[in-house]
Scaffold this active site. Structure first.
Site, PDB file in Angstrom:
ATOM      1  N   TRP A 155       0.758  -1.214  -0.259  1.00  0.00           N
ATOM      2  CA  TRP A 155       0.285   0.265  -0.165  1.00  0.00           C
ATOM      3  C   TRP A 155       1.257   1.786  -0.236  1.00  0.00           C
ATOM      4  CZ3 TRP A 155      -0.720  -4.462   2.567  1.00  0.00           C
ATOM      5  CH2 TRP A 155      -1.843  -4.901   2.620  1.00  0.00           C
ATOM      6  N   HIS A 177      -6.936   1.250   2.959  1.00  0.00           N
ATOM      7  CA  HIS A 177      -8.513   0.486   2.202  1.00  0.00           C
ATOM      8  C   HIS A 177      -9.315   0.972   3.511  1.00  0.00           C
ATOM      9  CE1 HIS A 177      -5.100  -2.512   4.381  1.00  0.00           C
ATOM     10  NE2 HIS A 177      -5.290  -1.114   5.356  1.00  0.00           N
ATOM     11  N   ARG A 203      -3.857   6.889  -1.574  1.00  0.00           N
ATOM     12  CA  ARG A 203      -3.004   6.144  -2.256  1.00  0.00           C
ATOM     13  C   ARG A 203      -2.391   7.604  -3.149  1.00  0.00           C
ATOM     14  NH1 ARG A 203      -3.921   0.100  -3.025  1.00  0.00           N
ATOM     15  NH2 ARG A 203      -5.584  -0.624  -1.345  1.00  0.00           N
ATOM     16  N   GLN A 217     -13.128   1.362  -1.732  1.00  0.00           N
ATOM     17  CA  GLN A 217     -13.513   0.540  -1.303  1.00  0.00           C
ATOM     18  C   GLN A 217     -14.666   0.063  -0.798  1.00  0.00           C
ATOM     19  OE1 GLN A 217      -9.982  -0.315   0.951  1.00  0.00           O
ATOM     20  NE2 GLN A 217      -9.085  -1.166  -1.415  1.00  0.00           N
ATOM     21  N   VAL A 260      -6.108 -12.060   6.109  1.00  0.00           N
ATOM     22  CA  VAL A 260      -6.613 -13.210   6.202  1.00  0.00           C
ATOM     23  C   VAL A 260      -5.329 -14.355   5.684  1.00  0.00           C
ATOM     24  CG1 VAL A 260      -8.633 -12.365   5.092  1.00  0.00           C
ATOM     25  CG2 VAL A 260      -6.660 -12.666   3.627  1.00  0.00           C
ATOM     26  N   ALA A 314     -14.133 -11.507   5.359  1.00  0.00           N
ATOM     27  CA  ALA A 314     -13.349 -10.082   4.988  1.00  0.00           C
ATOM     28  C   ALA A 314     -13.133 -10.442   3.943  1.00  0.00           C
ATOM     29  CB  ALA A 314     -12.229  -9.794   5.831  1.00  0.00           C
TER      30      ALA A 314
END
Ligand code: DAH
Length: 351
Positions: A155, A177, A203, A217, A260, A314
């Protein structure tokens, strides 16, 4: 010398005929008669000419000079007249003209946001908002991306460093995000949880047709007992089929996201070629539409959830990308450009 002069004449007669405006003519005039103009330089060569040539060349030069000057002036006049004629035909309407066909309307982002939120509300998801200006802790640290970990490079982040306000460098940032909502959602709500978060992210991008510094997002956080990748597949299919209005195939590919495990990229079968392979999908037949996965045990624990008892899903995607595909928008910068000629077009197509 005679030949050279005739060549200058012919070349410049052609240029004058092609001149479109007064500026072109000024340039031509300078190229001929300016300090280093072709005619000026030719005159300077006279003293070096053999004596017998001069009586022939001098009158020729004078004649060519006159002819070119006359042609340039005539063209100037012609261009001025064309300009007046255009102005005469141009009517100044002081009565306000006819009213715009289109009244103002919601931005495509807003309409799409409404659509998506309604869709997930039907499945029992509730809206949750997280801050746009956040700490590195919620945006990264609590999501299993520690300080100095190379995963932060995924990111490109805009940090807010202002010692004047007592903000330590590297601690406050513009959220990169909507995943910055994950731990907050778990901490602030009772289990089981079905929440969604939609909004702006930022970003430090090199801007081009696919990259914008400010974009949207959407994120889902779903925590319950016995959730599995099957629920994730169902959510993805439900969403993409409703949005694209087609029975498109959906697949998951392993992909690394630190928060995740397992993490996946969610692909939809390319809506343009129906899986056959085309330019838009890079001949893969699939388009990556979302990132998702089972929430990492560390992140569940950071949210106060026992990973032995509960599991979480997620799931996140960029509405800009989906809208670009849906309406064939070829430049992500269109969304925030304020260019109504384009934005109205997409709105028309939609209705
Ligand atoms: N936050 C990720 C990004 O900005 C997208 C994402 C990936 C969200 C995986 C998720 C997820 O919830 O599980 O690139």
């Amino acid at each position: 010398m005679e030949e050279k002069l005739l060549q200058i004449k012919n070349t410049y007669l052609e240029k004058v005929a092609k001149a479109k405006n007064l500026k072109d003519l000024d340039e031509i005039f300078l190229a001929l008669f300016g300090k280093n103009g072709e005619i000026t330089l030719a005159t300077k060569e006279f003293p070096n000419l053999p004596k017998d040539q001069l009586p022939k060349v001098a009158p020729l030069l004078a004649q060519i000079k006159k002819e070119l000057e006359t042609v340039i002036e005539a063209r100037r006049e012609g261009i001025r007249e064309e300009g007046y004629r255009l102005l005469e035909n141009e009517k100044l309407d002081l009565e306000g003209g006819k009213p715009l066909d289109k009244k103002g309307h919601l931005h495509v982002f807003t309409t799409f946001e409404k659509e998506v939120v309604e869709l997930f509300e039907k499945l029992g998801f509730q809206r949750f908002d997280a801050p746009h200006i956040d700490t590195d802790e919620f945006n990264f640290g609590l999501l299993n991306i520690p300080e100095n970990h190379p995963a932060r490079d995924l990111w490109d982040t805009m940090y807010i460093d202002s010692e004047k306000f007592g903000i330590q460098p590297g601690k406050m940032l513009l959220r990169t995000h909507t995943s910055n909502s994950q731990v907050r959602i778990m901490r602030e709500n009772k289990l089981p949880i079905r929440m969604m978060n939609i909004g702006r992210c930022f970003r430090y991008e090199n801007l081009d047709a696919r990259h914008e510094h400010t974009f949207e997002q959407f994120e889902i956080v779903y925590v319950d007992k016995n959730l599995s990748m099957a629920n994730l597949q169902y959510l993805s299919e439900y969403f993409l089929r409703t949005i694209f209005g087609k029975d498109i195939k959906v697949r998951m590919r392993p992909k690394y996201y630190p928060f995740v495990e397992p993490g996946v990229g969610v692909d939809g079968e390319c809506i343009f070629c129906e899986g056959k392979g085309c330019k838009i999908c890079g001949f893969a037949g699939w388009l990556e539409l979302a990132g998702a996965g089972m929430i990492h045990p560390t992140v569940l624990r950071n949210g106060g959830v026992d990973p032995e008892e509960y599991s979480g899903i997620a799931w996140g995607f960029g509405p800009s990308r989906i809208l670009m595909l849906k309406y064939g928008i070829d430049d992500i910068r269109t969304f925030l450009s304020g260019d109504l000629s384009k934005l109205l077009k997409y709105e028309e197509e939609k209705s």
